[in-house]
Write a protein that holds these residues in place. Structure first.
Motif, PDB file in Angstrom:
ATOM      1  N   VAL A  11      43.100  68.015  48.808  1.00 55.77           N
ATOM      2  CA  VAL A  11      44.220  68.934  48.595  1.00 55.77           C
ATOM      3  C   VAL A  11      44.083  70.054  49.622  1.00 55.77           C
ATOM      4  CG1 VAL A  11      42.997  70.423  46.933  1.00 55.77           C
ATOM      5  CG2 VAL A  11      45.504  70.204  46.807  1.00 55.77           C
ATOM      6  N   SER A  12      45.198  70.612  50.057  1.00 51.99           N
ATOM      7  CA  SER A  12      45.128  71.729  50.999  1.00 51.99           C
ATOM      8  C   SER A  12      44.685  72.994  50.269  1.00 51.99           C
ATOM      9  CB  SER A  12      46.487  71.974  51.661  1.00 51.99           C
ATOM     10  OG  SER A  12      47.410  72.550  50.745  1.00 51.99           O
ATOM     11  N   LEU A  13      44.059  73.909  50.994  1.00 56.27           N
ATOM     12  CA  LEU A  13      43.669  75.179  50.393  1.00 56.27           C
ATOM     13  C   LEU A  13      44.900  75.908  49.859  1.00 56.27           C
ATOM     14  CD1 LEU A  13      41.630  77.405  49.729  1.00 56.27           C
ATOM     15  CD2 LEU A  13      42.001  78.302  52.043  1.00 56.27           C
ATOM     16  N   THR A  14      45.988  75.875  50.595  1.00 58.67           N
ATOM     17  CA  THR A  14      47.208  76.541  50.143  1.00 58.67           C
ATOM     18  C   THR A  14      47.622  76.039  48.770  1.00 58.67           C
ATOM     19  OG1 THR A  14      48.019  76.907  52.386  1.00 58.67           O
ATOM     20  CG2 THR A  14      49.675  76.874  50.632  1.00 58.67           C
ATOM     21  N   ASP A  15      47.618  74.720  48.582  1.00 57.70           N
ATOM     22  CA  ASP A  15      48.040  74.175  47.291  1.00 57.70           C
ATOM     23  C   ASP A  15      46.990  74.404  46.209  1.00 57.70           C
ATOM     24  OD1 ASP A  15      50.654  73.319  47.768  1.00 57.70           O
ATOM     25  OD2 ASP A  15      49.985  71.472  48.720  1.00 57.70           O
ATOM     26  N   TRP A  16      45.713  74.439  46.574  1.00 55.73           N
ATOM     27  CA  TRP A  16      44.696  74.779  45.577  1.00 55.73           C
ATOM     28  C   TRP A  16      44.923  76.198  45.057  1.00 55.73           C
ATOM     29  CZ3 TRP A  16      40.855  78.504  45.087  1.00 55.73           C
ATOM     30  CH2 TRP A  16      39.984  78.321  44.004  1.00 55.73           C
ATOM     31  N   LEU A  17      45.153  77.131  45.968  1.00 58.34           N
ATOM     32  CA  LEU A  17      45.408  78.516  45.564  1.00 58.34           C
ATOM     33  C   LEU A  17      46.649  78.611  44.687  1.00 58.34           C
ATOM     34  CD1 LEU A  17      44.685  80.272  48.985  1.00 58.34           C
ATOM     35  CD2 LEU A  17      43.293  80.466  46.907  1.00 58.34           C
ATOM     36  N   ARG A  18      47.688  77.879  45.060  1.00 58.41           N
ATOM     37  CA  ARG A  18      48.924  77.903  44.283  1.00 58.41           C
ATOM     38  C   ARG A  18      48.726  77.249  42.917  1.00 58.41           C
ATOM     39  NH1 ARG A  18      52.530  74.745  46.072  1.00 58.41           N
ATOM     40  NH2 ARG A  18      54.246  75.790  44.996  1.00 58.41           N
ATOM     41  N   ALA A  19      47.887  76.218  42.862  1.00 61.07           N
ATOM     42  CA  ALA A  19      47.610  75.552  41.591  1.00 61.07           C
ATOM     43  C   ALA A  19      46.852  76.487  40.641  1.00 61.07           C
ATOM     44  CB  ALA A  19      46.820  74.273  41.826  1.00 61.07           C
ATOM     45  N   VAL A  20      45.919  77.259  41.168  1.00 63.22           N
ATOM     46  CA  VAL A  20      45.199  78.224  40.345  1.00 63.22           C
ATOM     47  C   VAL A  20      46.175  79.231  39.743  1.00 63.22           C
ATOM     48  CG1 VAL A  20      43.517  80.101  40.355  1.00 63.22           C
ATOM     49  CG2 VAL A  20      43.018  77.982  41.581  1.00 63.22           C
ATOM     50  N   ARG A  21      47.054  79.738  40.576  1.00 62.21           N
ATOM     51  CA  ARG A  21      48.040  80.714  40.092  1.00 62.21           C
ATOM     52  C   ARG A  21      48.977  80.075  39.069  1.00 62.21           C
ATOM     53  NH1 ARG A  21      48.623  84.556  44.330  1.00 62.21           N
ATOM     54  NH2 ARG A  21      50.453  85.417  43.283  1.00 62.21           N
ATOM     55  N   HIS A  22      49.370  78.837  39.315  1.00 57.07           N
ATOM     56  CA  HIS A  22      50.243  78.118  38.386  1.00 57.07           C
ATOM     57  C   HIS A  22      49.551  77.955  37.033  1.00 57.07           C
ATOM     58  CE1 HIS A  22      53.385  75.225  37.194  1.00 57.07           C
ATOM     59  NE2 HIS A  22      52.407  74.473  36.714  1.00 57.07           N
TER      60      HIS A  22
END
Length: 296
Positions: free
Chosen positions: A196-207
């Motif tokens: 997974v991209s770091l961008t999407d990991w960060l967004r997943a955490v926020r989600h």
């Protein structure tokens, strides 16, 4: 929102703290040394010590602490891998259980929990955990959050694949042979390789933090699973390097021991919980995720 973050000195922790602060959130870092600024709180997870009063007003507690798994697993280091995850999660969960207002509780986990090699089996959050060292670690790791669950916290455990970013230690390890011009598939290359991209990991955490529908295990991986053979072609293309020197599975197991199964074992994981709760990926495919990793 007020976030309390364990594991802020690691790659993911630093990235998450930076992302949250840039968006105007308050971040309290848990540290094992004497605090050097007001935003730090001292704790000792090895002894289970964390004052719940220091977390007062927190909306979200997040644990991304854990010893690096990307090295040979000697019996002593296996203990380090396990205890670094379980003690931090249990200490934070115990503190959460004593808070007047139950916070959201998030802890990192891993797709390695599904087993060493799952072939072409589709792995959703409903799939039982498998057998092996990492599966046992994931059971204990996620189970250590039980005190928070029992106290009424919404708990989500983020079963993450390899996070792709130029500064990520795992990605640096994966990409080094290609940068040297000697890259290629790992083992047979037929194995599904969860990334997974770091961008999407960060967004997943926020989600997960902000969406009340998200709880329990959460696969944080590409929605379009990629086999290692294709991933290595995509990586070589992104780096403008060849990919014609495969690394035999026996070479990996000889050099890395059990950890090699994280590279040659197949895990066809799908982010079912994320997608069913409205999450959309910025980088849903391997080429997009790699492009993001190399341009950050």
């Amino acid at each position: 929102m007020k976030y309390v973050l364990a594991g802020s000195s690691g790659f993911l922790g630093k990235s998450l703290a930076r992302d949250l602060l840039a968006d105007g959130h308050q971040v309290v870092r848990l540290v094992r040394r004497a605090p050097s600024q007001p935003s730090e709180v001292r704790w000792d997870p090895a002894k289970g010590q964390l004052d719940p009063a220091a977390l007062d007003g927190a909306d979200v507690l997040i644990n991304v602490a854990g010893a690096n798994i990307g090295r040979p697993w000697t019996p002593t280091y296996k203990k380090t891998i396990r205890e670094s995850r379980v003690s931090t999660t249990s200490t934070l969960a115990a503190a959460a259980a004593q808070m007047e207002r139950p916070p959201v509780f998030l802890t990192q986990s891993g797709t390695g929990g599904y087993g060493r090699d799952c072939g072409d089996q589709i792995l959703t959050e409903e799939t039982p955990l498998g057998e092996g060292f990492l599966s046992d670690v994931v059971r204990l790791w996620e189970g250590a959050a039980d005190p928070a669950r029992e106290a009424g916290c919404r708990v989500a455990t983020l079963r993450t694949g390899f996070v792709l970013d130029s500064a990520a230690p795992s990605f640096q390890l994966l990409s080094l042979p290609f940068r040297l011009g000697v890259g290629g598939r790992l083992g047979s290359g037929k194995q599904f390789f969860p990334v997974v991209s770091l961008t999407d990991w960060l967004r997943a955490v926020r989600h997960a933090a902000e969406n009340d529908q998200v709880s329990g295990p959460v696969n944080v991986v590409l929605p379009n699973p990629v086999r290692n053979s294709q991933f290595t072609k995509d990586l070589a293309a992104a780096l403008h390097r060849p990919a014609f020197i495969p690394i035999p599975a026996i070479a990996l197991t000889t050099a890395l021991g059990e950890f090699a199964w994280e590279l040659i074992g197949s895990k066809r994981a799908l982010p079912t919980t994320l997608q069913s709760t409205g999450f959309t990926f910025t980088h849903p495919t391997s080429p997009e995720a790699l492009a993001s990793a190399l341009t950050r």
